[in-house]
Design a protein around this motif. Structure first.
Motif, mmCIF file in Angstrom:
data_model
loop_
_atom_site.group_PDB
_atom_site.id
_atom_site.type_symbol
_atom_site.label_atom_id
_atom_site.label_comp_id
_atom_site.label_asym_id
_atom_site.label_seq_id
_atom_site.Cartn_x
_atom_site.Cartn_y
_atom_site.Cartn_z
ATOM 1 N N GLY A 1 0.840 -0.771 0.098
ATOM 2 C CA GLY A 1 0.272 -0.040 -0.159
ATOM 3 C C GLY A 1 0.755 1.835 -0.215
ATOM 4 O O GLY A 1 0.291 2.297 -0.364
ATOM 5 N N GLU A 2 2.542 1.327 -0.110
ATOM 6 C CA GLU A 2 2.839 1.701 0.095
ATOM 7 C C GLU A 2 3.468 2.488 -1.118
ATOM 8 O O GLU A 2 3.897 1.885 -2.314
ATOM 9 C CB GLU A 2 4.398 2.169 1.516
ATOM 10 C CG GLU A 2 3.481 1.703 2.883
ATOM 11 C CD GLU A 2 4.967 1.960 3.838
ATOM 12 O OE1 GLU A 2 4.281 2.662 4.631
ATOM 13 O OE2 GLU A 2 5.185 1.643 3.638
ATOM 14 N N THR A 3 4.305 3.657 -1.268
ATOM 15 C CA THR A 3 5.110 4.585 -2.338
ATOM 16 C C THR A 3 6.012 4.721 -2.434
ATOM 17 O O THR A 3 6.932 4.913 -0.804
ATOM 18 C CB THR A 3 4.193 5.665 -2.571
ATOM 19 O OG1 THR A 3 2.881 5.291 -3.049
ATOM 20 C CG2 THR A 3 5.199 6.358 -3.912
ATOM 21 N N THR A 4 7.255 4.131 -2.795
ATOM 22 C CA THR A 4 8.770 4.574 -2.481
ATOM 23 C C THR A 4 9.277 6.388 -2.804
ATOM 24 O O THR A 4 8.337 6.294 -3.423
ATOM 25 C CB THR A 4 9.827 3.845 -4.173
ATOM 26 O OG1 THR A 4 9.015 4.952 -4.867
ATOM 27 C CG2 THR A 4 9.381 2.722 -3.866
ATOM 28 N N ASP A 5 10.028 6.757 -2.082
ATOM 29 C CA ASP A 5 10.640 7.694 -1.830
ATOM 30 C C ASP A 5 10.893 8.388 -3.002
ATOM 31 O O ASP A 5 10.402 9.788 -3.054
ATOM 32 C CB ASP A 5 11.809 7.551 -1.317
ATOM 33 C CG ASP A 5 11.445 6.938 0.445
ATOM 34 O OD1 ASP A 5 10.661 7.396 0.767
ATOM 35 O OD2 ASP A 5 11.995 6.780 1.234
ATOM 36 N N ASP A 6 10.683 7.839 -4.132
ATOM 37 C CA ASP A 6 11.595 8.409 -5.313
ATOM 38 C C ASP A 6 10.146 8.430 -5.939
ATOM 39 O O ASP A 6 10.147 8.812 -7.284
ATOM 40 C CB ASP A 6 12.663 7.910 -6.191
ATOM 41 C CG ASP A 6 12.056 6.623 -6.457
ATOM 42 O OD1 ASP A 6 11.270 5.744 -5.949
ATOM 43 O OD2 ASP A 6 13.049 6.031 -6.699
ATOM 44 N N ARG A 7 9.370 7.974 -6.036
ATOM 45 C CA ARG A 7 7.933 7.919 -6.049
ATOM 46 C C ARG A 7 7.896 7.181 -7.214
ATOM 47 O O ARG A 7 6.803 7.422 -8.947
ATOM 48 C CB ARG A 7 7.114 9.326 -6.884
ATOM 49 C CG ARG A 7 6.719 10.030 -5.284
ATOM 50 C CD ARG A 7 5.984 10.477 -5.664
ATOM 51 N NE ARG A 7 5.311 11.799 -4.149
ATOM 52 C CZ ARG A 7 4.976 13.045 -4.684
ATOM 53 N NH1 ARG A 7 4.182 13.473 -5.426
ATOM 54 N NH2 ARG A 7 4.244 12.928 -3.079
ATOM 55 N N LEU A 8 8.842 6.086 -7.716
ATOM 56 C CA LEU A 8 8.391 5.503 -9.146
ATOM 57 C C LEU A 8 7.612 4.309 -9.189
ATOM 58 O O LEU A 8 7.198 3.706 -9.522
ATOM 59 C CB LEU A 8 9.945 4.714 -9.084
ATOM 60 C CG LEU A 8 10.623 4.323 -10.733
ATOM 61 C CD1 LEU A 8 10.001 5.366 -11.838
ATOM 62 C CD2 LEU A 8 11.275 3.939 -10.473
ATOM 63 N N PHE A 9 7.576 3.763 -7.424
ATOM 64 C CA PHE A 9 6.627 2.107 -7.051
ATOM 65 C C PHE A 9 6.085 2.884 -6.731
ATOM 66 O O PHE A 9 5.908 2.931 -5.022
ATOM 67 C CB PHE A 9 7.252 1.482 -7.407
ATOM 68 C CG PHE A 9 8.296 0.401 -7.987
ATOM 69 C CD1 PHE A 9 8.150 0.590 -9.362
ATOM 70 C CD2 PHE A 9 10.071 1.246 -7.980
ATOM 71 C CE1 PHE A 9 8.793 -0.210 -11.159
ATOM 72 C CE2 PHE A 9 11.236 0.436 -9.422
ATOM 73 C CZ PHE A 9 10.246 0.125 -10.036
ATOM 74 N N THR A 10 4.583 2.264 -6.404
ATOM 75 C CA THR A 10 3.994 2.089 -5.430
ATOM 76 C C THR A 10 3.498 0.496 -5.612
ATOM 77 O O THR A 10 2.636 -0.047 -6.605
ATOM 78 C CB THR A 10 2.600 2.570 -5.454
ATOM 79 O OG1 THR A 10 2.718 3.853 -6.005
ATOM 80 C CG2 THR A 10 1.799 2.631 -4.389
ATOM 81 N N LEU A 11 3.196 0.193 -4.469
ATOM 82 C CA LEU A 11 3.207 -1.588 -3.869
ATOM 83 C C LEU A 11 2.263 -1.919 -3.562
ATOM 84 O O LEU A 11 1.325 -0.953 -2.335
ATOM 85 C CB LEU A 11 4.574 -2.082 -3.657
ATOM 86 C CG LEU A 11 3.882 -3.917 -3.204
ATOM 87 C CD1 LEU A 11 4.115 -4.458 -4.104
ATOM 88 C CD2 LEU A 11 4.587 -4.641 -1.941
ATOM 89 N N GLU A 12 0.774 -2.632 -3.927
ATOM 90 C CA GLU A 12 -0.676 -3.215 -3.325
ATOM 91 C C GLU A 12 -0.903 -4.341 -3.662
ATOM 92 O O GLU A 12 -0.574 -4.887 -5.001
ATOM 93 C CB GLU A 12 -1.954 -2.265 -4.686
ATOM 94 C CG GLU A 12 -1.482 -0.698 -4.112
ATOM 95 C CD GLU A 12 -2.825 -0.084 -5.257
ATOM 96 O OE1 GLU A 12 -2.715 -1.134 -6.790
ATOM 97 O OE2 GLU A 12 -2.481 1.211 -5.036
ATOM 98 N N SER A 13 -1.688 -4.681 -2.976
ATOM 99 C CA SER A 13 -1.895 -6.569 -3.480
ATOM 100 C C SER A 13 -3.806 -6.406 -3.636
ATOM 101 O O SER A 13 -3.800 -5.364 -2.702
ATOM 102 C CB SER A 13 -1.958 -6.733 -1.734
ATOM 103 O OG SER A 13 -0.921 -7.366 -1.128
ATOM 104 N N VAL A 14 -2.983 -6.823 -4.771
ATOM 105 C CA VAL A 14 -5.214 -6.754 -4.873
ATOM 106 C C VAL A 14 -5.627 -8.531 -4.503
ATOM 107 O O VAL A 14 -5.201 -9.593 -5.177
ATOM 108 C CB VAL A 14 -5.205 -6.635 -6.423
ATOM 109 C CG1 VAL A 14 -4.424 -5.029 -6.547
ATOM 110 C CG2 VAL A 14 -4.667 -7.758 -7.542
ATOM 111 N N ALA A 15 -6.939 -8.261 -4.759
ATOM 112 C CA ALA A 15 -8.091 -9.985 -4.870
ATOM 113 C C ALA A 15 -8.116 -10.521 -5.742
ATOM 114 O O ALA A 15 -7.494 -11.587 -5.358
ATOM 115 C CB ALA A 15 -9.012 -9.448 -4.547
#
Length: 172
Positions: free
Chosen positions: A119-133
């Motif tokens: 659910g978070e985004t890397t400091d450089d705003r390159l990636f956001t990680l999400e788990s989805v159903a």
């Protein structure tokens, strides 16, 4: 594993400056129309990539919509984001097929490599990680999607290698 929405407001949400003039055409289009709240929120997110606090305030001032009602809608629907997201959104499927093929390993490897939690985004705003159903790619389990590209039959190491290659390409 139960997929749950992570609602954490960052200090960026409270302080980030945005160009509110971008909202003018959107507000003009929907001002005074019945059922305008969701289209206004969707349009705002299309403009900024998320829903900035200042945008909530401007929409409220310009349309008369209550801040509490807009915030309630924005936090109820999973489509809305209250924090900036990365350029690349990584969605790791945790549906039944992916779960039994160890999707948890992929998420954990990506969390470690990116130094973020689900659910978070890397400091450089390159990636956001999400788990989805579910991503609807059961025959490729376990699977992840980055932007519009799907990667299947993954291990944690393979997922991390894909991320590293994207980061290298972005830096060139």
């Amino acid at each position: 594993m139960r997929i749950s929405r992570i609602n954490t407001l960052t200090s960026a949400w409270l302080q980030e400056e945005v160009d509110l003039s971008l909202l003018e055409p959107l507000i003009s289009k929907h001002r005074g129309k019945k059922g305008n709240m969701i289209p206004l929120l969707q349009g705002t997110q299309d403009l900024y990539g998320y829903l900035p606090r200042k945008a909530f305030e401007k929409i409220s001032e310009e349309t008369g919509l209550k801040l509490s009602e807009m915030f309630g809608v924005a936090t109820f629907y999973a489509q809305f984001r209250l924090n900036p997201v990365g350029k690349h959104i990584i969605k790791v499927c945790h549906g039944t097929a992916c779960h039994v093929q160890n999707a948890k390993e992929i998420t954990e490897a990506l969390e470690e490599a990116l130094k973020v939690k689900d659910g978070e985004t890397t400091d450089d705003r390159l990636f956001t990680l999400e788990s989805v159903a579910c991503l609807g790619c059961c025959s490729l389990a376990p699977v992840m999607m980055i932007s519009e590209q799907t990667y299947g039959k993954l291990t944690g190491n393979e997922a991390v290698r894909i991320i590293k290659n994207i980061r290298i390409a972005e830096n060139n």
